[in-house]
Design an enzyme around this catalytic site. Structure first.
Site, PDB file in Angstrom:
ATOM      1  N   ASP A  14       0.825  -1.208   0.000  1.00 19.96           N
ATOM      2  CA  ASP A  14       0.000   0.000   0.000  1.00 19.96           C
ATOM      3  C   ASP A  14       0.860   1.259   0.000  1.00 19.96           C
ATOM      4  O   ASP A  14       0.431   2.311  -0.467  1.00 19.96           O
ATOM      5  CB  ASP A  14      -0.933  -0.010   1.217  1.00 19.96           C
ATOM      6  CG  ASP A  14      -2.090   0.953   1.065  1.00 19.96           C
ATOM      7  OD1 ASP A  14      -2.406   1.321  -0.079  1.00 19.96           O
ATOM      8  OD2 ASP A  14      -2.682   1.355   2.084  1.00 19.96           O
ATOM      9  N   CYS A 244      -4.198   5.079  -2.414  1.00 20.68           N
ATOM     10  CA  CYS A 244      -4.848   4.191  -3.374  1.00 20.68           C
ATOM     11  C   CYS A 244      -4.931   4.858  -4.740  1.00 20.68           C
ATOM     12  O   CYS A 244      -5.489   5.956  -4.857  1.00 20.68           O
ATOM     13  CB  CYS A 244      -6.250   3.819  -2.896  1.00 20.68           C
ATOM     14  SG  CYS A 244      -7.130   2.748  -4.057  1.00 20.68           S
ATOM     15  N   ASN A 253      -0.554   6.628   4.183  1.00 22.85           N
ATOM     16  CA  ASN A 253      -0.984   5.878   5.349  1.00 22.85           C
ATOM     17  C   ASN A 253      -0.437   6.494   6.633  1.00 22.85           C
ATOM     18  O   ASN A 253       0.430   7.370   6.608  1.00 22.85           O
ATOM     19  CB  ASN A 253      -0.442   4.446   5.259  1.00 22.85           C
ATOM     20  CG  ASN A 253      -0.995   3.681   4.083  1.00 22.85           C
ATOM     21  OD1 ASN A 253      -1.985   2.977   4.188  1.00 22.85           O
ATOM     22  ND2 ASN A 253      -0.337   3.800   2.934  1.00 22.85           N
TER      23      ASN A 253
END
Length: 304
Positions: A14, A244, A253
């Site tokens: 991610d 994303c 994040n």
């Protein structure tokens, strides 16, 4: 407080998937090894998605092949569908994490499936996994993460009822760990508490894992709320990198080192080496061509 909090490191997946830089599999494998040396025990190492859609994740099999076998660590592969799951089998991943969305809008953008079709897809994976059990090759454990639990870039606000309906479906399928993700970073600590309580009621036997983005500077506060609500498993990305590619404006994040700092200062045990994390955050910043956004990678820890 000696209560342990498990931090699942998601930087190699991610974290890198939304960066402009496309790193070679060998560099991504080195990031995994550096993070494991810093204390990561569960790490989302790769994503089995089509390289045309997410070129940063190309070569997942090469990344896994470059990683030495080790005990005490679990390498996780993210998948969006049955094809991704089939790719993951036989690569050495110990876990497969299936990504689903709680909204049709994001599901159709991210994987071309509405909510009901995503549940059917997961049902088929669960059935296939059951059929594979008992064979010669070990079958990876299975978890699922729900995207857009606190808001969708296409469908807007997400209600508690929307979340609990899908959490209940995952519980029915026997999913033992369910991730709740604030994909676009719109949650607040109070709504975090409400949705955790509702999800726990819908899946009382499942472990909840929380995944926060710091898009609007609430990530660490939301992680605090999750811990206060009894959650023991949190996702984080070294340096706070990521986001994303299918969610407009979804920036990084929660930084692993920032989260470790907060928890360790409070007396919680994470098993991470903070100095090694900060060093790794700076190292990956050099590789992606920009300083990482995490606070500790700039300020350092305390006491020095």
């Amino acid at each position: 407080m000696s209560r342990p909090i498990q931090i699942v490191e998601v930087g190699p997946r991610d974290g890198l998937q939304n960066e402009k830089a496309v790193l070679d599999p060998a560099v991504r494998a080195e990031l995994v090894m550096r993070l494991e040396a810093a204390g990561a025990r569960r790490i989302e190492a790769v994503s089995f998605v089509h390289p045309r859609l997410v070129p940063q994740m190309a070569g997942a099999e090469e990344v896994m092949a470059a990683l030495p076998a080790t005990s005490g660590h679990s390498r996780i592969g993210l998948v969006l569908n049955g094809k991704g799951y089939d790719r993951a089998l036989g690569t050495g991943v110990e876990e497969v994490n299936v990504s689903l969305s709680v909204t049709d809008g994001f599901g159709l953008k991210n994987q071309g499936l509405g909510v009901r079709d995503q549940i059917a897809m997961l049902d088929a994976i669960v059935a296939g996994r059951a059929n594979s059990a008992g064979g010669d090759a070990p079958v990876p454990s299975l978890s699922a993460t729900l995207s857009c639990v606190w808001g969708c870039p296409f469908d807007g606000e997400v209600s508690v009822g929307q979340v609990t309906a899908i959490v209940g479906e995952l519980a029915r399928l026997g999913i033992r760990e369910i991730g709740l993700a604030d994909t676009i970073g719109v949650g607040d600590p109070w709504s975090v508490t409400r949705k955790i309580e509702a999800a726990r009621a819908a899946a009382p036997d499942a472990t909840l894992r929380l995944h926060f983005h710091d898009t609007r500077n609430t990530g660490v506060a939301n992680a605090y709320a999750a811990v206060q609500a009894g959650v023991d498993v949190l996702d984080a990305s070294v340096g706070g990198i990521g986001g994303c590619p299918f969610a407009p404006g979804a920036t990084g994040n929660v930084a692993t080192e920032d989260l470790v700092y907060m928890l360790e200062r409070a007396g919680y045990a994470t098993g991470y080496d903070l100095d090694a994390l900060i060093e790794t955050a700076r190292w990956i910043g050099e590789r992606i061509g920009r300083p990482t956004p995490g606070a500790l990678s700039r300020a350092g820890g305390w006491p020095r």
